[in-house]
Design a protein around this motif. Structure first.
Motif, PDB file in Angstrom:
ATOM      1  N   ALA A   8      36.614  31.887  42.722  1.00  0.00           N
ATOM      2  CA  ALA A   8      36.691  32.815  41.599  1.00  0.00           C
ATOM      3  C   ALA A   8      37.136  34.195  42.068  1.00  0.00           C
ATOM      4  N   LYS A   9      36.595  34.636  43.209  1.00  0.00           N
ATOM      5  CA  LYS A   9      36.991  35.948  43.740  1.00  0.00           C
ATOM      6  C   LYS A   9      38.470  35.970  44.105  1.00  0.00           C
ATOM      7  N   THR A  10      38.963  34.876  44.675  1.00  0.00           N
ATOM      8  CA  THR A  10      40.381  34.793  45.026  1.00  0.00           C
ATOM      9  C   THR A  10      41.249  34.860  43.776  1.00  0.00           C
ATOM     10  N   VAL A  11      40.830  34.160  42.733  1.00  0.00           N
ATOM     11  CA  VAL A  11      41.592  34.155  41.479  1.00  0.00           C
ATOM     12  C   VAL A  11      41.617  35.550  40.855  1.00  0.00           C
ATOM     13  N   ILE A  12      40.460  36.185  40.726  1.00  0.00           N
ATOM     14  CA  ILE A  12      40.397  37.505  40.078  1.00  0.00           C
ATOM     15  C   ILE A  12      41.140  38.555  40.904  1.00  0.00           C
ATOM     16  N   ASN A  13      41.003  38.491  42.222  1.00  0.00           N
ATOM     17  CA  ASN A  13      41.693  39.445  43.093  1.00  0.00           C
ATOM     18  C   ASN A  13      43.203  39.250  43.056  1.00  0.00           C
ATOM     19  N   SER A  14      43.641  37.992  43.028  1.00  0.00           N
ATOM     20  CA  SER A  14      45.083  37.703  42.942  1.00  0.00           C
ATOM     21  C   SER A  14      45.659  38.251  41.647  1.00  0.00           C
ATOM     22  N   GLY A  15      44.921  38.080  40.554  1.00  0.00           N
ATOM     23  CA  GLY A  15      45.377  38.604  39.266  1.00  0.00           C
ATOM     24  C   GLY A  15      45.517  40.117  39.285  1.00  0.00           C
ATOM     25  N   ALA A  16      44.553  40.802  39.883  1.00  0.00           N
ATOM     26  CA  ALA A  16      44.602  42.267  39.958  1.00  0.00           C
ATOM     27  C   ALA A  16      45.789  42.726  40.807  1.00  0.00           C
ATOM     28  N   ILE A  17      46.005  42.045  41.925  1.00  0.00           N
ATOM     29  CA  ILE A  17      47.121  42.410  42.814  1.00  0.00           C
ATOM     30  C   ILE A  17      48.463  42.159  42.127  1.00  0.00           C
ATOM     31  N   LEU A  18      48.613  41.008  41.485  1.00  0.00           N
ATOM     32  CA  LEU A  18      49.874  40.708  40.794  1.00  0.00           C
ATOM     33  C   LEU A  18      50.126  41.675  39.642  1.00  0.00           C
ATOM     34  N   THR A  19      49.066  42.036  38.929  1.00  0.00           N
ATOM     35  CA  THR A  19      49.195  43.005  37.837  1.00  0.00           C
ATOM     36  C   THR A  19      49.652  44.356  38.385  1.00  0.00           C
ATOM     37  N   GLY A  20      49.047  44.780  39.481  1.00  0.00           N
ATOM     38  CA  GLY A  20      49.436  46.043  40.104  1.00  0.00           C
ATOM     39  C   GLY A  20      50.864  46.036  40.605  1.00  0.00           C
ATOM     40  N   LEU A  21      51.264  44.946  41.232  1.00  0.00           N
ATOM     41  CA  LEU A  21      52.648  44.826  41.714  1.00  0.00           C
ATOM     42  C   LEU A  21      53.629  44.874  40.559  1.00  0.00           C
TER      43      LEU A  21
ATOM     44  N   LEU B  85      52.796  54.984  36.442  1.00  0.00           N
ATOM     45  CA  LEU B  85      52.746  53.516  36.538  1.00  0.00           C
ATOM     46  C   LEU B  85      52.497  53.071  37.974  1.00  0.00           C
ATOM     47  N   ILE B  86      53.125  53.752  38.928  1.00  0.00           N
ATOM     48  CA  ILE B  86      52.910  53.418  40.344  1.00  0.00           C
ATOM     49  C   ILE B  86      51.459  53.692  40.733  1.00  0.00           C
ATOM     50  N   ILE B  87      50.925  54.829  40.315  1.00  0.00           N
ATOM     51  CA  ILE B  87      49.527  55.154  40.640  1.00  0.00           C
ATOM     52  C   ILE B  87      48.586  54.104  40.046  1.00  0.00           C
ATOM     53  N   PHE B  88      48.809  53.740  38.786  1.00  0.00           N
ATOM     54  CA  PHE B  88      47.968  52.723  38.165  1.00  0.00           C
ATOM     55  C   PHE B  88      48.143  51.382  38.872  1.00  0.00           C
ATOM     56  N   GLY B  89      49.374  51.048  39.248  1.00  0.00           N
ATOM     57  CA  GLY B  89      49.624  49.804  39.981  1.00  0.00           C
ATOM     58  C   GLY B  89      48.882  49.764  41.309  1.00  0.00           C
ATOM     59  N   ILE B  90      48.903  50.884  42.035  1.00  0.00           N
ATOM     60  CA  ILE B  90      48.179  50.968  43.313  1.00  0.00           C
ATOM     61  C   ILE B  90      46.682  50.790  43.083  1.00  0.00           C
ATOM     62  N   SER B  91      46.164  51.381  42.015  1.00  0.00           N
ATOM     63  CA  SER B  91      44.722  51.249  41.747  1.00  0.00           C
ATOM     64  C   SER B  91      44.373  49.797  41.406  1.00  0.00           C
ATOM     65  N   MET B  92      45.269  49.091  40.714  1.00  0.00           N
ATOM     66  CA  MET B  92      45.014  47.672  40.411  1.00  0.00           C
ATOM     67  C   MET B  92      45.048  46.828  41.684  1.00  0.00           C
ATOM     68  N   ILE B  93      45.998  47.112  42.559  1.00  0.00           N
ATOM     69  CA  ILE B  93      46.056  46.395  43.845  1.00  0.00           C
ATOM     70  C   ILE B  93      44.785  46.665  44.637  1.00  0.00           C
ATOM     71  N   SER B  94      44.333  47.910  44.618  1.00  0.00           N
ATOM     72  CA  SER B  94      43.088  48.278  45.294  1.00  0.00           C
ATOM     73  C   SER B  94      41.897  47.515  44.708  1.00  0.00           C
ATOM     74  N   ASN B  95      41.904  47.307  43.381  1.00  0.00           N
ATOM     75  CA  ASN B  95      40.854  46.494  42.747  1.00  0.00           C
ATOM     76  C   ASN B  95      40.841  45.077  43.310  1.00  0.00           C
TER      77      ASN B  95
END
Length: 194
Positions: free
Chosen positions: A47-60, A83-93
């Motif tokens: 579950a953690k891998t799935v949620i983290n992958s989603g956050a990273i893909l959303t940020g990218l 948009l870049i700042i928000f994307g970086i924060s999503m990747i960080s999530n």
């Protein structure tokens, strides 16, 4: 290079599908009462891998959209930066678990509160449909109220998950709508036909 913009039309899917799958894979997780990031605090590795992958893909996707906007139009600089700042924060999530200072990249993602308003300002002299401005202002207001209510502790405890899902519809729905509208707009200074 319009595909850099067009790809962001699916950003709500990149965010929501992992949230629901990860929630289903986490025993005892409640989509209505809990934030999506709370899954990162559990022992359910899949579950953690799935949620983290989603956050990273959303940020990218946000970062690629920002690059696409700038490369295609050579303007809308503040919209692209936010948009870049928000994307970086999503990747960080997706990299750091909830509760650490790097989850959300030191809160820099809160710049999202002004993103729809900045986009309206930067696009005000462009030949774009008036509906864009109405929708952007509504989404911006909802996003602002949601993030403000979280910061001051007004987000209802038993419905934190629900309010996050509703706000996410406005957040990622608006980003997808921005991408859709800009993907229809000709590059450079050519005439846009409604």
């Amino acid at each position: 290079m319009k595909y850099l913009i067009k790809q962001a039309v699916i950003i709500p899917i990149l965010f929501f599908i992992p949230v629901f799958i990860a929630g289903f894979l986490t025993d005892g997780y409640n989509l209505i009462e809990q934030h999506a990031s709370e899954i990162t605090l559990t022992d359910f590795d899949t579950a953690k891998t799935v949620i983290n992958s989603g956050a990273i893909l959303t940020g990218l996707s946000c970062i690629i959209l920002a690059i696409g906007i700038f490369l295609n139009f050579k303007k809308f600089l503040m919209t692209s930066i936010l948009l870049i700042i928000f994307g970086i924060s999503m990747i960080s999530n997706g990299i750091y678990p909830m509760g650490t200072i790097m989850h959300g990249f030191y809160g820099f993602g809160l710049t999202l509160m002004i993103l729809p308003f900045i986009a309206c300002y930067e696009l005000k002299n462009e030949n774009i449909k008036n509906d864009f401005f109405r929708i952007s202002l509504i989404c911006g207001f909802v996003i602002f109220v949601y993030l403000w209510s979280m910061l001051v502790g007004l987000d209802p405890t038993n419905y934190r998950g629900l309010t996050q899902r509703i706000a996410s519809v406005f957040i990622f729905g608006w980003i997808a709508y921005l991408a859709f509208e800009l993907s229809k707009k000709p590059v450079a200074n050519t005439v846009y036909k409604k």
